[in-house]
Scaffold this motif. Sequence first.
Motif, PDB file in Angstrom:
ATOM      1  N   ALA A 115       0.842  -1.197   0.000  1.00  0.00           N
ATOM      2  CA  ALA A 115       0.000   0.000   0.000  1.00  0.00           C
ATOM      3  C   ALA A 115       0.881   1.252   0.000  1.00  0.00           C
ATOM      4  N   THR A 116       0.337   2.359  -0.501  1.00  0.00           N
ATOM      5  CA  THR A 116       1.044   3.649  -0.420  1.00  0.00           C
ATOM      6  C   THR A 116       1.028   4.104   1.030  1.00  0.00           C
ATOM      7  N   SER A 117       1.917   5.047   1.382  1.00  0.00           N
ATOM      8  CA  SER A 117       1.993   5.416   2.795  1.00  0.00           C
ATOM      9  C   SER A 117       0.729   6.147   3.258  1.00  0.00           C
ATOM     10  N   ALA A 118       0.083   6.873   2.343  1.00  0.00           N
ATOM     11  CA  ALA A 118      -1.179   7.526   2.727  1.00  0.00           C
ATOM     12  C   ALA A 118      -2.244   6.468   3.027  1.00  0.00           C
ATOM     13  N   GLU A 119      -2.232   5.439   2.214  1.00  0.00           N
ATOM     14  CA  GLU A 119      -3.214   4.381   2.400  1.00  0.00           C
ATOM     15  C   GLU A 119      -2.925   3.602   3.686  1.00  0.00           C
ATOM     16  N   VAL A 120      -1.642   3.371   3.942  1.00  0.00           N
ATOM     17  CA  VAL A 120      -1.257   2.683   5.171  1.00  0.00           C
ATOM     18  C   VAL A 120      -1.786   3.457   6.379  1.00  0.00           C
ATOM     19  N   ARG A 121      -1.552   4.775   6.381  1.00  0.00           N
ATOM     20  CA  ARG A 121      -2.001   5.602   7.500  1.00  0.00           C
ATOM     21  C   ARG A 121      -3.510   5.475   7.709  1.00  0.00           C
ATOM     22  N   LYS A 122      -4.240   5.579   6.602  1.00  0.00           N
ATOM     23  CA  LYS A 122      -5.698   5.515   6.689  1.00  0.00           C
ATOM     24  C   LYS A 122      -6.148   4.159   7.248  1.00  0.00           C
ATOM     25  N   ARG A 123      -5.595   3.085   6.709  1.00  0.00           N
ATOM     26  CA  ARG A 123      -5.984   1.749   7.141  1.00  0.00           C
ATOM     27  C   ARG A 123      -5.622   1.500   8.600  1.00  0.00           C
ATOM     28  N   VAL A 124      -4.442   1.947   9.011  1.00  0.00           N
ATOM     29  CA  VAL A 124      -4.009   1.739  10.398  1.00  0.00           C
ATOM     30  C   VAL A 124      -4.935   2.502  11.334  1.00  0.00           C
ATOM     31  N   GLU A 125      -5.270   3.725  10.952  1.00  0.00           N
ATOM     32  CA  GLU A 125      -6.145   4.507  11.824  1.00  0.00           C
ATOM     33  C   GLU A 125      -7.529   3.877  11.937  1.00  0.00           C
ATOM     34  N   GLU A 126      -8.013   3.362  10.824  1.00  0.00           N
ATOM     35  CA  GLU A 126      -9.307   2.659  10.865  1.00  0.00           C
ATOM     36  C   GLU A 126      -9.246   1.444  11.797  1.00  0.00           C
ATOM     37  N   ALA A 127      -8.170   0.688  11.662  1.00  0.00           N
ATOM     38  CA  ALA A 127      -8.048  -0.540  12.475  1.00  0.00           C
ATOM     39  C   ALA A 127      -7.909  -0.194  13.961  1.00  0.00           C
ATOM     40  N   LEU A 128      -7.157   0.855  14.273  1.00  0.00           N
ATOM     41  CA  LEU A 128      -6.996   1.250  15.674  1.00  0.00           C
ATOM     42  C   LEU A 128      -8.314   1.762  16.246  1.00  0.00           C
ATOM     43  N   ALA A 129      -9.095   2.459  15.416  1.00  0.00           N
ATOM     44  CA  ALA A 129     -10.386   2.957  15.882  1.00  0.00           C
ATOM     45  C   ALA A 129     -11.326   1.794  16.192  1.00  0.00           C
ATOM     46  N   LEU A 130     -11.239   0.751  15.380  1.00  0.00           N
ATOM     47  CA  LEU A 130     -12.102  -0.420  15.597  1.00  0.00           C
ATOM     48  C   LEU A 130     -11.915  -0.998  16.989  1.00  0.00           C
ATOM     49  N   VAL A 131     -10.685  -1.004  17.468  1.00  0.00           N
ATOM     50  CA  VAL A 131     -10.396  -1.649  18.753  1.00  0.00           C
ATOM     51  C   VAL A 131     -10.213  -0.629  19.879  1.00  0.00           C
ATOM     52  N   GLY A 132     -10.479   0.646  19.580  1.00  0.00           N
ATOM     53  CA  GLY A 132     -10.418   1.664  20.623  1.00  0.00           C
ATOM     54  C   GLY A 132      -9.010   2.048  21.045  1.00  0.00           C
ATOM     55  N   LEU A 133      -8.067   2.022  20.105  1.00  0.00           N
ATOM     56  CA  LEU A 133      -6.693   2.427  20.441  1.00  0.00           C
ATOM     57  C   LEU A 133      -6.283   3.706  19.709  1.00  0.00           C
ATOM     58  N   GLU A 134      -7.245   4.453  19.185  1.00  0.00           N
ATOM     59  CA  GLU A 134      -6.877   5.656  18.459  1.00  0.00           C
ATOM     60  C   GLU A 134      -6.147   6.636  19.371  1.00  0.00           C
ATOM     61  N   GLY A 135      -5.175   7.335  18.807  1.00  0.00           N
ATOM     62  CA  GLY A 135      -4.410   8.290  19.598  1.00  0.00           C
ATOM     63  C   GLY A 135      -3.145   7.695  20.206  1.00  0.00           C
ATOM     64  N   LEU A 136      -2.996   6.359  20.140  1.00  0.00           N
ATOM     65  CA  LEU A 136      -1.827   5.727  20.762  1.00  0.00           C
ATOM     66  C   LEU A 136      -0.772   5.307  19.732  1.00  0.00           C
ATOM     67  N   GLU A 137      -0.879   5.861  18.519  1.00  0.00           N
ATOM     68  CA  GLU A 137      -0.008   5.431  17.407  1.00  0.00           C
ATOM     69  C   GLU A 137       1.479   5.415  17.751  1.00  0.00           C
ATOM     70  N   ASP A 138       1.933   6.443  18.501  1.00  0.00           N
ATOM     71  CA  ASP A 138       3.377   6.591  18.726  1.00  0.00           C
ATOM     72  C   ASP A 138       3.884   5.876  19.977  1.00  0.00           C
ATOM     73  N   ARG A 139       2.976   5.279  20.737  1.00  0.00           N
ATOM     74  CA  ARG A 139       3.353   4.612  21.975  1.00  0.00           C
ATOM     75  C   ARG A 139       4.157   3.341  21.667  1.00  0.00           C
ATOM     76  N   PRO A 140       5.305   3.144  22.326  1.00  0.00           N
ATOM     77  CA  PRO A 140       6.023   1.876  22.147  1.00  0.00           C
ATOM     78  C   PRO A 140       5.126   0.714  22.600  1.00  0.00           C
ATOM     79  N   ALA A 141       5.065  -0.330  21.822  1.00  0.00           N
ATOM     80  CA  ALA A 141       4.131  -1.421  22.108  1.00  0.00           C
ATOM     81  C   ALA A 141       4.263  -2.001  23.518  1.00  0.00           C
ATOM     82  N   PRO A 142       5.496  -2.183  24.045  1.00  0.00           N
ATOM     83  CA  PRO A 142       5.597  -2.781  25.379  1.00  0.00           C
ATOM     84  C   PRO A 142       5.004  -1.907  26.486  1.00  0.00           C
TER      85      PRO A 142
END
Length: 374
Positions: A115-142
């Motif tokens: 995917a293009t990087s714009a598309e990646v951003r859009k898809r990731v944001e959609e997926a994070l919104a689905l599970v209620g993690l929006e806004g945490l994009e930059d948080r280290p996973a651990p």
Amino acid sequence: MAMLTVASLRKTYTTDRGGVRAVQGVSFTVEDGRFYTLLGPSGCGKTTTLRCIAGLERPEGGTIQLDDEVLSGDGRFVPPYDRDLGMVFQSYAIWPHMNVFDNVAFPLRVGRARATSAEVRKRVEEALALVGLEGLEDRPAPQLSGGQQQRLALARALVRKPRLLLLDEPLSNLDAKLRERMRIELRELQRRLGITTVYVTHDQGEALFLSHRVAVMHDGGIVQEGTPREIYRDPSTGFAADFVGNATFLAGDVVEDGIAALGGRVRCSMPKDLRPGEKGLLVLRPENVVVRGAPERRPNEFGGKLEIAAFLGDHLDCIVAVGDTLVRARAHPSVQLRRGQDVWVEFPVEHCVAMRDDGWRPRALQRSFGEDEE
Ligand SMILES: Nc1ncnc2c1ncn2[C@@H]1O[C@H](COP(=O)(O)OP(=O)(O)O)[C@@H](O)[C@H]1O
Ligand SMILES: [Mg+2]
């Protein structure tokens, strides 16, 4: 979405000590948009079945089909990355060196159609919104909590909008409270997305809560399949009755209108092919056993001694000794019952349906569990 068909699946592992027949002829269909659970004890072949569907194992027999595409079988084997599915494992396997965004973006950045990087951003944001993690994009996973890591794994599984979702005990690493909350979220998400889902668990409560249909597995095969209600209310084997829910087993010779048990006759209905003189088995669920402090001389009433009355808030968990048999019952928490007192249990005839005795016996009832009511 899609319909999954698994037919006559077989998988044997080769080990130093010979072949392990992990899956021996498993067949089932998951209808479009349904939540389907493989339920069974450790080692019964659940993970192997799921890994075959994912393409992580090569079965030696049977076919796996998504709609009319053969994924495996008939000389075909589609590699995992071309199967259009998302998967979450028991250990969520999120990448600790990546932040939340990159974890979810990963499946979009590998494989053929990038995917293009714009598309990646859009898809990731959609997926994070689905599970209620929006806004945490930059948080280290651990740095996420257990529940958030579990949601992250789910977002990553969903980001490519797969036609099939495979979940292998995804809640078993969470503590009890969180597990309960996550299973509500998971159920709600699956119903909302309508994504065809195969779920694997050894936890019967999870299976009943989450699923449209449940397959009970034992020793590499499916022993019963049905809705949660059917599986619980009408188990087809002793094993299924024992594994799903609590049960008291009464085994005895079939007599006129019932079986010979508890020093008398327990009236019950009977399958047509079960005849007097044959071995019958009656499975009683605790909520269908009535406990009283005085007899009412009703059919299927037996006197016994109250061994345990454990207070569990919304009910009393009781064990009544009728002769040598321990009968498990559930009473309303306001009922005044004391351990050691004489009680009478009743098995209302409408709840009593015997089956052929297949010899399976439940794990021994523990005499000490919970806090006793004194
Ligand atoms: N990679 C493997 N090599 C050899 N035996 C395996 C392997 N994976 C699983 N098994 C065996 O196959 C059987 C089924 O395992 P599995 O599918 O993991 O069961 P479950 O997920 O229901 O606990 C078990 O007897 C297990 O020990
Ligand atoms: Mg497993």
